[in-house]
Design a protein around this motif. Structure first.
Motif, PDB file in Angstrom:
ATOM      1  N   ARG A  25      40.000  35.285  33.543  1.00  0.00           N
ATOM      2  CA  ARG A  25      38.720  35.733  32.990  1.00  0.00           C
ATOM      3  C   ARG A  25      37.693  36.044  34.078  1.00  0.00           C
ATOM      4  NH1 ARG A  25      36.299  31.317  29.765  1.00  0.00           N
ATOM      5  NH2 ARG A  25      35.442  30.723  31.751  1.00  0.00           N
ATOM      6  N   ASP A  26      37.578  35.173  35.067  1.00  0.00           N
ATOM      7  CA  ASP A  26      36.499  35.295  36.056  1.00  0.00           C
ATOM      8  C   ASP A  26      36.803  36.258  37.196  1.00  0.00           C
ATOM      9  OD1 ASP A  26      35.142  33.470  34.538  1.00  0.00           O
ATOM     10  OD2 ASP A  26      35.540  31.769  35.867  1.00  0.00           O
ATOM     11  N   ASN A  27      38.078  36.442  37.535  1.00  0.00           N
ATOM     12  CA  ASN A  27      38.411  37.245  38.706  1.00  0.00           C
ATOM     13  C   ASN A  27      38.942  38.631  38.372  1.00  0.00           C
ATOM     14  OD1 ASN A  27      37.683  35.052  40.260  1.00  0.00           O
ATOM     15  ND2 ASN A  27      39.752  34.258  40.381  1.00  0.00           N
ATOM     16  N   ALA A  28      38.964  38.981  37.100  1.00  0.00           N
ATOM     17  CA  ALA A  28      39.429  40.322  36.716  1.00  0.00           C
ATOM     18  C   ALA A  28      38.356  41.341  37.086  1.00  0.00           C
ATOM     19  CB  ALA A  28      39.721  40.371  35.228  1.00  0.00           C
ATOM     20  N   SER A  29      38.777  42.460  37.664  1.00  0.00           N
ATOM     21  CA  SER A  29      37.836  43.494  38.069  1.00  0.00           C
ATOM     22  C   SER A  29      38.547  44.837  38.115  1.00  0.00           C
ATOM     23  CB  SER A  29      37.249  43.176  39.442  1.00  0.00           C
ATOM     24  OG  SER A  29      36.546  44.296  39.947  1.00  0.00           O
ATOM     25  N   LEU A  30      37.865  45.869  37.702  1.00  0.00           N
ATOM     26  CA  LEU A  30      38.417  47.209  37.813  1.00  0.00           C
ATOM     27  C   LEU A  30      38.535  47.644  39.266  1.00  0.00           C
ATOM     28  CD1 LEU A  30      36.456  49.020  34.966  1.00  0.00           C
ATOM     29  CD2 LEU A  30      38.847  48.299  34.954  1.00  0.00           C
ATOM     30  N   PRO A  35      45.821  41.938  40.622  1.00  0.00           N
ATOM     31  CA  PRO A  35      45.403  41.194  39.430  1.00  0.00           C
ATOM     32  C   PRO A  35      44.991  39.772  39.803  1.00  0.00           C
ATOM     33  CG  PRO A  35      47.716  41.886  39.272  1.00  0.00           C
ATOM     34  CD  PRO A  35      47.208  42.313  40.600  1.00  0.00           C
ATOM     35  N   PRO A  36      44.231  39.105  38.947  1.00  0.00           N
ATOM     36  CA  PRO A  36      43.843  37.719  39.230  1.00  0.00           C
ATOM     37  C   PRO A  36      45.069  36.815  39.361  1.00  0.00           C
ATOM     38  CG  PRO A  36      42.737  38.541  37.258  1.00  0.00           C
ATOM     39  CD  PRO A  36      43.687  39.583  37.693  1.00  0.00           C
TER      40      PRO A  36
END
Length: 83
Positions: A25-30, A35-36
């Motif tokens: 949840r916290d480390n996901a980024s476009l 991936p996290p």
């Protein structure tokens, strides 16, 4: 007190699932290149086991060490000199 990965893994075993879920949840980024950690861990856990294609034998490890011995010594001298 024990040191190493084993005791640390045992001490944090009950928290690891929560930490992995939080990383999803916290480390996901476009904009992230990977991936996290939680998603990477999930992907690896869901894959079936496969035997390794390459196995490092003791004899091969010794040949590699012998080949790198000169570099090990050069590095040791560099670290010793700069310390």
């Amino acid at each position: 007190m024990a040191f190493g990965a084993g005791p640390v893994r045992e001490a944090s075993a009950d928290r690891l699932p929560l930490l992995r879920q939080l990383s999803i949840r916290d480390n996901a980024s476009l904009f992230a290149s990977h991936p996290p950690i939680g998603l990477r861990r999930r992907m690896l856990a869901e894959r079936p086991w496969r035997d390794p294609l390459v196995v490092l034998t003791e004899a091969r490890a010794e040949r590699i060490d012998a080949e790198l011995a000169r570099e090990y010594e050069r590095f040791r001298r560099t670290v010793e000199w700069s310390g």
